[in-house]
Design an enzyme around this catalytic site. Sequence first.
Site, short mmCIF file in Angstrom:
data_model
loop_
_atom_site.label_atom_id
_atom_site.label_comp_id
_atom_site.label_asym_id
_atom_site.label_seq_id
_atom_site.Cartn_x
_atom_site.Cartn_y
_atom_site.Cartn_z
N ASP A 184 -8.75 3.70 -2.79
CA ASP A 184 -9.83 3.96 -1.84
C ASP A 184 -11.04 4.57 -2.54
O ASP A 184 -10.94 5.60 -3.20
CB ASP A 184 -9.35 4.93 -0.75
CG ASP A 184 -8.12 4.40 -0.03
OD1 ASP A 184 -7.91 3.17 -0.07
OD2 ASP A 184 -7.38 5.20 0.56
N ASP A 204 0.84 -1.20 0.00
CA ASP A 204 0.00 0.00 0.00
C ASP A 204 0.88 1.25 0.00
O ASP A 204 2.05 1.22 0.36
CB ASP A 204 -0.89 -0.03 1.25
CG ASP A 204 -2.18 0.75 1.06
OD1 ASP A 204 -2.30 1.46 0.05
OD2 ASP A 204 -3.07 0.64 1.93
N GLU A 233 3.00 7.11 -2.16
CA GLU A 233 2.83 8.46 -2.75
C GLU A 233 3.37 9.50 -1.78
O GLU A 233 2.69 10.48 -1.44
CB GLU A 233 1.34 8.72 -3.04
CG GLU A 233 0.59 7.57 -3.69
CD GLU A 233 -0.04 6.61 -2.68
OE1 GLU A 233 0.32 6.67 -1.49
OE2 GLU A 233 -0.88 5.79 -3.10
#
Length: 1006
Positions: free
Chosen positions: A791, A727, A730
Site C-alpha cells: 500500500d 493479500d 502479517e
Amino acid sequence: MINLEMKVTLIKLLEACVSRRLDGIAKRFEELFQRNNLDYQDKCFLLFAAFEYVREANDMNFVTKNMEVLKQLQEDILSCWDKPGFSLLEDEKEDYYTSIVGMAYGSLYNSNLYLKNQTITQCINQMKNYAYANYTNAGKLVSVRHGKEVTIDLLWVCVPFGLFNPEDLVLVESLKEMNPKTHQAYNALLAWYLTEKSDYKRAKMYLARVDGDCTFANAVRDLVSTKLKLTGILKDTPIFHVPLGNFNRYESQNYERTPWFPKDGDNVTAYAATWPVRYESEITLSYVTSEGHKEVIIGEFIEDTENYRFNLGAFKGKTTVTYQFHTEGFNSNEFTFQVLSKEVVTDVIVNNDSNSIVELNTNEGNKLYGVVTVVGNQFKFDISKVKPPMIQEGNGEITFVNRGNGAFDILVNEFKLGVEQLYMWTNGNEPFSYGIQIKSSKEEGFYGFGERYNHINQRGNLVDVYVYNQYKDQGIKTYFPMPYFLSSQGYGIYIPTNRYTEFDLCKTKHNFYTIESQMKELSLYCFIGNPKEVVSSFSLLTGKPVMLPEWAFGPWMSSNNWDSDAEVRKQVELTKKYDIPSTVLVIEAWSDEATYYIFNDAVYKENDGGDALCYKDFHFPEWGRWPDPKGLVSYLHENGLKCILWQIPIIKYINSLHHIQKDNDEAYALENGYCATNPDGTPFRMPEGWFTDSLLFDYTSKEATDWWFAKRDYLVKDIEIDGFKTDGGEFVFGDDVCFADGNTGKEMRNEYPKLYIQKNYDYIKEARDGIVFSRAGFTGAAQSPAHWAGDEKSTFDAFKRNLCAGLNAGLSGVPFWGWDLAGFSGEIPSAELFVRSTAMATFCPIMQYHAESKAEFNQDRTPWNIAERREAPYVIEDYRYYAKLRMALIPYIMEQAEISVSTGIPLMRALLLDFPQDSKVWNIFDQYLFGEDLLVAPIVTEGATKRTVYVPRGKWVHIFTKEEFEGSREYTMEANVHEIIVLKKAESKWNFEIENENFKINKEDI
C-alpha cells in the site's frame, strides 16, 4: 428524540443479545410487534434486533411464528428508505438523512439472511452506491443528501447497521470533522463506533464521558461496555495490564511493559490503564526481587496516553521480579519477569584435531563449540552446546585465529570474517538469543534485508526481521523481510531462521555490526564473492525462483472499485476502445466480503460448513452484481485477459452484520481445529489491525488446507480463474500462538505469509498453471511468484520509495516484483506522476495499475480516468504507447526472466550487481538495470524534465534517441513528461527500433 422509551428498550434488547441473556427475549419482541406508534427508526431497530436474537438463539420457530409481522416491517422500511424523515438524534425537521439509508440497509440485510426476499436483496445491493452518489462531499460522508455538514448522527450507517464499515475511507474522513459536543448520546454513539473500529483506547475515553441522566446514552453505554468486556479490554477489575500488549513491536498499547524482555541494565517501565480512565483512588505498583528487595511505586497519570506509568528502574541479569498493581479495595494478579543475563565468550581454543572446530569458553564457565563447514564459495558457522563429531574437511582451507579476549577470525581460503564478540542472552539456563559482533570497515555498505523502502544501503540503521503491515509510509518496516544482506566488501551473510532477528549495522559501534537472533542455536551462512555470486548463492540455498508464464509479463489492470460484472466489462471495453493492450485483470471486490469464496449476490442454500459448495449449487440472479461468473471469465479469456481473484487467509470477524455461511464455516473450522490457537486451546483472534478479532487459518494442517481449497475448487475448475491475489498474512501476534504442526508464533510471525502464499501457489499452479500475486513474504518467497510492494500513496516521494523497495527485493533474490504504479491510495495521481510511473513500470518485472476504494469521485488509476479527471488527454496516448512497448518487450523480458530463474539474479537490478568495482554505483537507487542489457533512469522529481544519469563503464546507446554515451561518467539527460531515459549496452545483441507506436524489438542471430 421521538419515542425515546421505545428506542431505549430496543438498545437494551440488543445488549441482551450481545451478552447472550436470551431468556424471555422472544416474548419481549412479540410484545413490541404489537405497538401501534412505531416510527421509522423504531421499525429499523426492531427488525434488526429481532434477527440478532434469531441468530444468537438459532430460534427459527420465532421467525415462523412472526413471519407476517416481520415481512410487514420489511415492506414498511423498503417503502421509506429513500424518503425524507427525521434524524434519530435530532428531530427538529425532516430531511434526507444518511442515517435513514443506513438503518434501512442494516435492518433489511439482517432480516433477509433468513427471509430471503429477492426484492429486498436487490434493493440493499444498490444502497451503498446510492449513498456514494448522494451522501458524499469532498471525500467524506455527509449527514444530509447533497449537503456538506457532518454530524455524529451519520454513524448509524456503521453501528450497528453496517452500510459502511468502520474502516471505509469516506467514513474515516467524516470522523475528522465530527464534534461530539457535550450531548451524552453523541459521546455514547462515538464510543460505539470506536469499539467496532477496535480503537479501544478512544472508545473508553468517550465512554467515560457518558455519566449523566440521558437514558438513551446510558443504554448505549451499557451496550458498548458489554462489547468491550467481551474483547477483554474492559474488565470488572479497575486496572488493566498486559505485559506484552498485542505483541506489536512497532506500536505499543498503553497498558504493557517495556521492554518486554528486560536485559541486564535495562530500565523497566510498566504501564497500566484503568477504568474509569482516571481513577479516583491512588494506583500503586509493588514489586519484590529474587534477592528480597521490595519497593512500592506510585503511578504517574499521563494525560496524552491516558494511562499510569511506573518506573521500576534497572536490574541485574538473572534477577526475577514479581510485581502487582493496587488501588483501594483491589489487588491485581501478579506478573513476573526474569532479567536476561549476558553470557560472553571470553576464551577461544583452536582444536588441534580439526581446524574446522573451535572451543569457546564463556564467562559463566560454560563451553560452546564453533564449527565451520565449507561448500564451494560459502561457509556455514554453527554454534552448539554439544561437541560435534569429527568432520571431514571441506573443499576450502579453514583457519581460526585467536585474537584474545574471546575475539577471533575465521579464515576461509583468502577471506576473513573478524568476530569481535560472541554472546548469548540467557533466561535462566536457556539461551533467549544469540549475538555476534563482526568487524566492519568504514566504507562497508549493507544491502538487501528483503523489501525495504527507506534506501538501498542500510549502514547506520537498526534493521529487524519482522513481517509487518505498515499502511503507507513504510520506511524501514516491511511486509517482506529477510535475515540476509549483501556487503560491499565481497561477501554476504544469511541467518537461517524464521525467528526474530535484529541487525545493528554500525549504528551503535561504528567499527562493528551486530547480529542478534532469537535462535535456539546460532547458525550463520557466509557467501564469498562478488554481488552476483552472493545473490546467486543465497538464492540457490533458500530456493531458486520459479518462472512466471508469459502472460504475467504483459500490462495488468486492477481497481478495488470494480465490484460488478458490468463494471469489469466496461473497463475491458474501454481498454479495447483506446487500443490499449492488457494481459491480466485483477478483481478484488468480487466476493461477499465474509467467506471470501462466494460471489456477491449469489443465491444458495447454506450448508453446515463441512462441505464445499459446487458451481451448480449457486444461482446468480440477473439483477446481481455477478450474474454469470463463468461467462465473465470466459469473456476475459476471449479478450486475451487472465483473471486473478483476491484472497485473504482468515475467517473474518464481522462486527455488525452477520453471514450465515461464514458463521457455519467458522463453527466447523473451530470444531475441527483448523485455526491457530492460544496456548490454552482457545481460538487465537487477531488483537488489532486490518481484521481485528478474526480467526487465522492454519495452513500447517493438511486436513484444514484441503478443506479450505475444496471450497474454492469451483472457482478454479468450473469458472477457470487463473490466479489469486494473496493479500495480507502479517497476522501472527504473539510468540505463544500455536499451530497444528507444533510451531508457535516465534517461528510463524515471519514464516506464516510464506506458507500461506506457497499453499495457494501450489494449488493454483497444479490446477490451472496459475500464479499468485502477494504483498507479504519471507526467505524463499521467490518459489511462489509474483509479489508487489503493498500500500502506497500517489506521490513522487512514494515513487522513489518503491524504487528502493524493488531494488532491495531483487538484491534479496526476488526477481518478479511490481508496484501499484503511481500509487493506489488517496486522491488520484497527477497526470505527470501517472505517466512518469507508467514509463518506469514498462521496464519493471510486473507492470500494474491499481486503486484503493470508492470515494466521492472515481479513484480508478485507469489512464482514461486520470485523463478525464486531470483534464490531460495525453495520458491515454502515453499509456497506450508504453503498454504497446511493454508487449513488444516481452521476448526480451522472457529471456532475461529465464536468466533470473537459472541464476537467482533479479530482473530489476541495482547497478552494484553488475558494476561492483565502481564505488559510485553503490548508493544509486533511482537508476537500475532491467535485465542484462538495459539501463533505466526514470525521472522521479515532480516538475523535472532532466536529470543526472551516471553511465557505468562501457558504451551505451539511448534506445529512443540513438545518442551514444561513453561510460564511467555522469551526463545531464533530458526527458519531457512523455519520455523516459533508457540506454542499452552497445554490444547487446538485442535491437530496439522504436518509431511512434511501431516497435521492432528482436535479437540478432548469433
